[in-house]
Design a protein around this motif. Structure first.
Motif, PDB file in Angstrom:
ATOM      1  N   VAL A  35       0.897  -1.155   0.000  1.00 15.40           N
ATOM      2  CA  VAL A  35       0.000   0.000   0.000  1.00 15.40           C
ATOM      3  C   VAL A  35       0.934   1.202   0.000  1.00 15.40           C
ATOM      4  O   VAL A  35       1.703   1.406   0.945  1.00 15.40           O
ATOM      5  N   MET A  36       0.900   1.975  -1.076  1.00 15.03           N
ATOM      6  CA  MET A  36       1.833   3.083  -1.225  1.00 15.03           C
ATOM      7  C   MET A  36       1.390   4.312  -0.431  1.00 15.03           C
ATOM      8  O   MET A  36       2.181   4.932   0.256  1.00 15.03           O
ATOM      9  N   LYS A  37       0.103   4.648  -0.567  1.00 15.99           N
ATOM     10  CA  LYS A  37      -0.406   5.854   0.080  1.00 15.99           C
ATOM     11  C   LYS A  37      -1.908   5.749   0.250  1.00 15.99           C
ATOM     12  O   LYS A  37      -2.593   5.198  -0.604  1.00 15.99           O
ATOM     13  N   ILE A  38      -2.390   6.283   1.363  1.00 15.97           N
ATOM     14  CA  ILE A  38      -3.822   6.505   1.512  1.00 15.97           C
ATOM     15  C   ILE A  38      -4.038   7.977   1.817  1.00 15.97           C
ATOM     16  O   ILE A  38      -3.141   8.663   2.319  1.00 15.97           O
ATOM     17  N   GLN A  39      -5.221   8.446   1.480  1.00 13.49           N
ATOM     18  CA  GLN A  39      -5.649   9.786   1.859  1.00 13.49           C
ATOM     19  C   GLN A  39      -6.939   9.627   2.646  1.00 13.49           C
ATOM     20  O   GLN A  39      -7.865   8.970   2.179  1.00 13.49           O
ATOM     21  N   GLY A  40      -6.957  10.198   3.832  1.00 17.19           N
ATOM     22  CA  GLY A  40      -8.144  10.155   4.677  1.00 17.19           C
ATOM     23  C   GLY A  40      -8.748  11.541   4.775  1.00 17.19           C
ATOM     24  O   GLY A  40      -8.064  12.502   5.136  1.00 17.19           O
ATOM     25  N   PHE A  41     -10.015  11.621   4.435  1.00 14.95           N
ATOM     26  CA  PHE A  41     -10.759  12.877   4.479  1.00 14.95           C
ATOM     27  C   PHE A  41     -11.742  12.783   5.642  1.00 14.95           C
ATOM     28  O   PHE A  41     -12.566  11.866   5.693  1.00 14.95           O
ATOM     29  N   ARG A  75     -22.844  11.990   1.242  1.00 15.67           N
ATOM     30  CA  ARG A  75     -23.848  11.325   2.084  1.00 15.67           C
ATOM     31  C   ARG A  75     -23.752  11.704   3.553  1.00 15.67           C
ATOM     32  O   ARG A  75     -24.332  11.061   4.406  1.00 15.67           O
ATOM     33  N   GLY A  76     -22.950  12.726   3.873  1.00 14.98           N
ATOM     34  CA  GLY A  76     -22.802  13.168   5.257  1.00 14.98           C
ATOM     35  C   GLY A  76     -21.928  12.261   6.113  1.00 14.98           C
ATOM     36  O   GLY A  76     -21.926  12.389   7.336  1.00 14.98           O
ATOM     37  N   VAL A  77     -21.157  11.359   5.467  1.00 16.20           N
ATOM     38  CA  VAL A  77     -20.344  10.422   6.238  1.00 16.20           C
ATOM     39  C   VAL A  77     -19.223  11.142   6.967  1.00 16.20           C
ATOM     40  O   VAL A  77     -18.820  12.247   6.604  1.00 16.20           O
ATOM     41  N   ALA A  78     -18.692  10.469   7.982  1.00 18.25           N
ATOM     42  CA  ALA A  78     -17.641  11.040   8.811  1.00 18.25           C
ATOM     43  C   ALA A  78     -16.269  10.977   8.147  1.00 18.25           C
ATOM     44  O   ALA A  78     -15.432  11.849   8.373  1.00 18.25           O
ATOM     45  N   VAL A  79     -16.032   9.943   7.321  1.00 22.96           N
ATOM     46  CA  VAL A  79     -14.698   9.715   6.770  1.00 22.96           C
ATOM     47  C   VAL A  79     -14.819   9.132   5.364  1.00 22.96           C
ATOM     48  O   VAL A  79     -15.739   8.354   5.074  1.00 22.96           O
ATOM     49  N   GLU A  80     -13.855   9.469   4.506  1.00 28.93           N
ATOM     50  CA  GLU A  80     -13.672   8.833   3.207  1.00 28.93           C
ATOM     51  C   GLU A  80     -12.175   8.583   3.046  1.00 28.93           C
ATOM     52  O   GLU A  80     -11.359   9.414   3.442  1.00 28.93           O
ATOM     53  N   VAL A  81     -11.819   7.421   2.479  1.00 32.95           N
ATOM     54  CA  VAL A  81     -10.402   7.066   2.325  1.00 32.95           C
ATOM     55  C   VAL A  81     -10.189   6.494   0.923  1.00 32.95           C
ATOM     56  O   VAL A  81     -10.990   5.684   0.450  1.00 32.95           O
ATOM     57  N   ASP A  82      -9.111   6.936   0.269  1.00 30.40           N
ATOM     58  CA  ASP A  82      -8.726   6.329  -1.008  1.00 30.40           C
ATOM     59  C   ASP A  82      -7.334   5.729  -0.869  1.00 30.40           C
ATOM     60  O   ASP A  82      -6.707   5.851   0.184  1.00 30.40           O
ATOM     61  N   ALA A  83      -6.876   5.022  -1.912  1.00 33.06           N
ATOM     62  CA  ALA A  83      -5.597   4.315  -1.784  1.00 33.06           C
ATOM     63  C   ALA A  83      -4.892   4.178  -3.126  1.00 33.06           C
ATOM     64  O   ALA A  83      -5.528   4.093  -4.179  1.00 33.06           O
ATOM     65  N   VAL A  84      -3.557   4.129  -3.045  1.00 30.75           N
ATOM     66  CA  VAL A  84      -2.694   3.793  -4.168  1.00 30.75           C
ATOM     67  C   VAL A  84      -1.877   2.590  -3.718  1.00 30.75           C
ATOM     68  O   VAL A  84      -1.226   2.629  -2.656  1.00 30.75           O
ATOM     69  N   ILE A  85      -1.920   1.516  -4.528  1.00 31.00           N
ATOM     70  CA  ILE A  85      -1.336   0.233  -4.143  1.00 31.00           C
ATOM     71  C   ILE A  85      -0.420  -0.263  -5.250  1.00 31.00           C
ATOM     72  O   ILE A  85      -0.780  -0.209  -6.427  1.00 31.00           O
ATOM     73  N   GLU A  86       0.741  -0.786  -4.856  1.00 31.86           N
ATOM     74  CA  GLU A  86       1.631  -1.452  -5.806  1.00 31.86           C
ATOM     75  C   GLU A  86       1.228  -2.924  -5.892  1.00 31.86           C
ATOM     76  O   GLU A  86       1.034  -3.599  -4.872  1.00 31.86           O
ATOM     77  N   ILE A  87       1.124  -3.418  -7.125  1.00 37.74           N
ATOM     78  CA  ILE A  87       0.717  -4.796  -7.379  1.00 37.74           C
ATOM     79  C   ILE A  87       1.952  -5.682  -7.436  1.00 37.74           C
ATOM     80  O   ILE A  87       2.960  -5.323  -8.051  1.00 37.74           O
ATOM     81  N   ALA A  88       1.864  -6.857  -6.816  1.00 39.04           N
ATOM     82  CA  ALA A  88       2.982  -7.818  -6.837  1.00 39.04           C
ATOM     83  C   ALA A  88       3.204  -8.372  -8.220  1.00 39.04           C
ATOM     84  O   ALA A  88       2.319  -8.439  -9.027  1.00 39.04           O
TER      85      ALA A  88
END
Length: 154
Positions: A92-98, A141-154
């Protein structure tokens, strides 16, 4: 013999959900070479959208961490849909949490730890990542958190 990511989830009492369908005009992930980019995941559970609220107002840090954890579970579901097996995650290279938060809320890193901790617990060193944890005035949708990700594939 080492446990698979799915076995680790099971040992934690968690089940990998079906990958959530996009809620608008986008695709849930893209693959370019050895990089998997996963669109922002909200805390979508078996009963629909969960953890609706604003940190620093209607929600506390622990609830925010639980929301971020559910976002990370949905990231893993998208990764499995994209790759067929979570063992195909090299890193998992990076996540962003909003974080949907009041202007005076400052515990964004602690909230996003819910996602970071789950990824590290399930994937080991491959789940450790760079990240951003930022506050937002609102989220879908009024949610508390959203997270995305950048992943390196094996």
């Amino acid at each position: 013999m080492a446990q698979t990511p799915e076995q680790k989830l099971e040992a934690m009492g968690l089940a990998l959900p079906d990958a959530p369908a996009p809620a608008a005009n986008y695709i849930p992930y893209t693959i370019a070479g050895k990089i998997l980019t996963i669109s922002g995941q909200i805390p979508l559970g078996p009963n629909g959208v969960e953890f609706v609220g604003k940190l620093g107002d209607t929600m506390d840090v622990e609830e925010g961490k639980d929301a971020a954890r559910l976002c990370a579970l949905n990231i893993l579901a998208q990764a499995k849909a994209a790759l067929g097996d979570l063992a195909n995650i090299k890193q998992v290279m990076k996540i962003q949490g909003f974080v949907n938060a009041t202007p005076d809320f400052t515990a964004h890193p602690e909230v996003v730890n819910g996602a970071s901790d789950l990824l590290a617990d399930v994937l080991g060193d491959a789940g450790r990542h760079a990240r951003a944890a930022v506050g937002m005035s609102s989220l879908p949708r009024g949610v508390a958190v959203e997270v995305d990700a950048v992943i390196e594939i094996a």
